[in-house]
Design an enzyme around this catalytic site. Structure first.
Site, PDB file in Angstrom:
ATOM      1  N   GLU A  60     -22.212  49.414   6.285  1.00 21.96           N
ATOM      2  CA  GLU A  60     -23.633  49.292   5.976  1.00 21.96           C
ATOM      3  C   GLU A  60     -24.162  50.413   5.084  1.00 21.96           C
ATOM      4  O   GLU A  60     -25.065  51.169   5.476  1.00 21.96           O
ATOM      5  CB  GLU A  60     -24.450  49.227   7.262  1.00 21.96           C
ATOM      6  CG  GLU A  60     -24.074  48.056   8.133  1.00 21.96           C
ATOM      7  CD  GLU A  60     -25.134  47.706   9.156  1.00 21.96           C
ATOM      8  OE1 GLU A  60     -26.155  48.399   9.234  1.00 21.96           O
ATOM      9  OE2 GLU A  60     -24.940  46.709   9.870  1.00 21.96           O
ATOM     10  N   GLU A 118     -19.903  42.436  12.415  1.00 24.22           N
ATOM     11  CA  GLU A 118     -20.762  42.833  13.540  1.00 24.22           C
ATOM     12  C   GLU A 118     -21.823  41.774  13.741  1.00 24.22           C
ATOM     13  O   GLU A 118     -22.437  41.317  12.781  1.00 24.22           O
ATOM     14  CB  GLU A 118     -21.527  44.135  13.257  1.00 24.22           C
ATOM     15  CG  GLU A 118     -20.745  45.380  13.392  1.00 24.22           C
ATOM     16  CD  GLU A 118     -21.609  46.618  13.154  1.00 24.22           C
ATOM     17  OE1 GLU A 118     -22.834  46.575  13.364  1.00 24.22           O
ATOM     18  OE2 GLU A 118     -21.029  47.632  12.750  1.00 24.22           O
TER      19      GLU A 118
HETATM   20  C1  GCO Z   1     -25.290  49.084  12.241  1.00 25.20           C
HETATM   21  C2  GCO Z   1     -24.157  49.840  12.685  1.00 25.20           C
HETATM   22  C3  GCO Z   1     -24.002  49.924  14.162  1.00 25.20           C
HETATM   23  C4  GCO Z   1     -25.226  49.660  14.995  1.00 25.20           C
HETATM   24  C5  GCO Z   1     -25.436  48.207  15.256  1.00 25.20           C
HETATM   25  C6  GCO Z   1     -26.710  47.895  16.000  1.00 25.20           C
HETATM   26  O1  GCO Z   1     -25.088  47.971  11.886  1.00 25.20           O
HETATM   27  O2  GCO Z   1     -26.415  49.559  12.288  1.00 25.20           O
HETATM   28  O3  GCO Z   1     -22.989  49.349  12.132  1.00 25.20           O
HETATM   29  O4  GCO Z   1     -23.599  51.234  14.273  1.00 25.20           O
HETATM   30  O5  GCO Z   1     -25.143  50.292  16.211  1.00 25.20           O
HETATM   31  O6  GCO Z   1     -25.494  47.507  14.065  1.00 25.20           O
HETATM   32  O7  GCO Z   1     -27.821  48.377  15.330  1.00 25.20           O
END
Ligand code: GCO
Length: 464
Positions: free
Chosen positions: A170, A358
């Site tokens: 990200e 994710e």
């Molecule tokens: C993000 C990160 C994670 C977060 C998850 C929830 O996407 O922000 O990869 O570390 O913890 O997404 O916010």
């Protein structure tokens, strides 16, 4: 939700479709600047905030990783996405390795291998050594070389155990929250930090990719991008333009230059100032022929035109203000986001295979009499499976889904209150308890035919 909503079976997905969990070093390992590790930019950033304590404690993964891997295995997950903390491996970001850190990651990766879990390693999940931050971090072009060196070192050290890599996680959040708004580490603000950060991350990604491939040409290397559908409350012209701006910022900024399409200048004219940081060859160096792209989607954004908001001239309308269901982070519960994002990506030519690297839902789960009931997470997962499958029906080359996260962990500046895990963590004892969602997923992954019904409507109508 469509009337015909039917939860797919495991057997509706190809046999080699990957199901895994995702986590990051900083959010679980804890004790970062002890155990021989150097100070990270995140610890430094949070040094005066109470939430630093949560970060220091993590969730006990450093000591309990064997247990967590076994849990992942028991659930039937075969993929385990994790990240390497740069400051644990290389205290100041350059030079000698911290052998305690190296041993930790080697043991972790060997244990994955022993258990038949495939590790997917993220090289940069938001943390880097504070020593590099003091040289300007991502605002300094020297960071490109420092990061590529680190990527090469990791490849040399770990390629015997790892064949799947994410370079960045990200980057849009690192740039936006960390270098424009200043609400994430390193807390830098404004265009003079934001623009060089974007460009240097993209450059570092391209350089790291090539150097990693030169060591192991067979390694599969991708990157993980946050992507969200952007919607507007009405189709009036000013809102549509606001939509295009927010979409370019959230979804196109890091994808398109890497695909060789240049920065989205037409939607964001102020981005032209980024040219100040560009050297003649950069445009080519930031192009990457990824083996896959990870897409991370948690919600959708509803925005409307607001002339007085600098640069982006748009404002977010919260789920609460729109009367929509929302989770413990205030994000609208909108599992269809996965489908919209995946299908939209189909419009890019020559895109490599995709993974949902994710997705998940933060709740305020509570352990009661040894059990954690999280019906909203069960429902969210079911719907995610439904929408992932629907996207595949439309021809999206989706190869796998990683759930965020296996265990409850530290949600950055929010500390350990929002719980994203399939597995509950008691933060006093670090004891792990499988939530109802973990049990559900386990039976689903092991099932041939779906024995599952839609959750009761009572669940649909509740608020977190
Ligand atoms: C993000 C990160 C994670 C977060 C998850 C929830 O996407 O922000 O990869 O570390 O913890 O997404 O916010």
């Amino acid at each position: 939700m469509p009337k015909s909503f039917k939860i797919p079976d495991r057997s509706d997905f190809p046999l080699n479709f990957k199901f895994g969990s995702a986590c990051s070093a900083l959010q679980i390992e804890g004790e970062l600047n002890r155990k021989g590790a150097g100070l990270s930019n995140w610890e430094h950033f949070l040094r005066k905030k109470p939430v630093l304590q949560d970060l220091k404690m993590g969730n006990g993964f450093y000591e309990k990783f064997q247990e967590d891997l076994k849990i992942a295995k028991t659930l039937g997950l075969k993929e385990f996405r994790l990240s390497i903390s740069w400051s644990r491996l290389q205290l100041n970001g350059r030079g000698d390795l911290n052998h305690e850190g190296l041993d930790f990651y080697l043991n972790l990766l060997k244990s994955c291998q022993d258990l038949g879990l495939e590790p997917w390693v993220t090289l940069y999940h938001w943390d880097h050594p504070q020593a590099l931050e003091e040289e300007g971090g991502w605002t300094n072009r020297d960071m490109v070389e420092a990061f590529s060196d680190f990527a090469e070192i990791c490849m040399q050290l770990f390629s015997a155990y790892v064949s799947k890599w994410f370079i960045f996680n990200e980057p849009a959040v690192v740039a936006g929250a960390g270098h424009f708004l200043g609400v994430h580490a390193p807390g830098r603000k404004g265009m003079r930090n934001f623009l060089p950060c974007i460009h240097h991350i993209l450059l570092a990604q391209g350089r790291a990719f090539r150097r990693m491939k030169s060591i192991d040409s067979k390694a599969e290397i991708g990157t993980a991008l946050s992507m969200m559908p952007v919607h507007v409350p009405s189709l009036k012209g000013s809102n549509l333009k606001a939509n295009a701006r927010v979409d370019a910022l959230m979804n196109r900024l890091f994808l398109e230059p890497a695909l060789g399409l240049d920065y989205p200048y037409e939607a964001l004219p102020w981005l032209k100032k980024i040219k100040k940081y560009m050297e003649p060859n950069d445009k080519f160096e930031i192009q990457v022929d990824f083996d896959f792209i990870g897409v991370q989607t948690y919600t959708r954004l509803m925005v409307e035109h607001k002339w007085y908001i600098p640069f982006i001239k748009a404002q977010l309308k919260t789920a609460e203000s729109r009367g929509k269901l929302y989770n413990a982070m205030g994000w609208e519960i909108y599992p269809r986001a996965v489908y919209e994002v995946l299908v939209r990506l189909k419009s890019y030519k020559n895109l490599p295979p995709l993974y949902i690297s994710e997705t998940g839902i933060p709740l305020k789960d509570e352990l009661q009499l040894g059990r954690v009931e999280d019906p909203k997470r069960v429902k969210y997962i079911k719907e995610t499976l439904f929408f992932a499958k629907k996207a595949m029906h439309q021809g999206v080359d989706l190869k796998g889904i990683f759930f965020w996260s296996l265990t409850d962990n530290v949600e950055w500046i929010h500390g350990n209150k929002p719980r994203f895990g399939l597995v509950h963590v008691n933060y006093r004892t670090n004891e792990r308890t499988l939530k109802a969602s973990a049990h559900w997923l386990k039976s689903w992954l092991g099932s041939k035919k779906s024995e599952f019904k839609q959750p009761a409507t009572a669940v649909l109508g509740t608020r977190e």
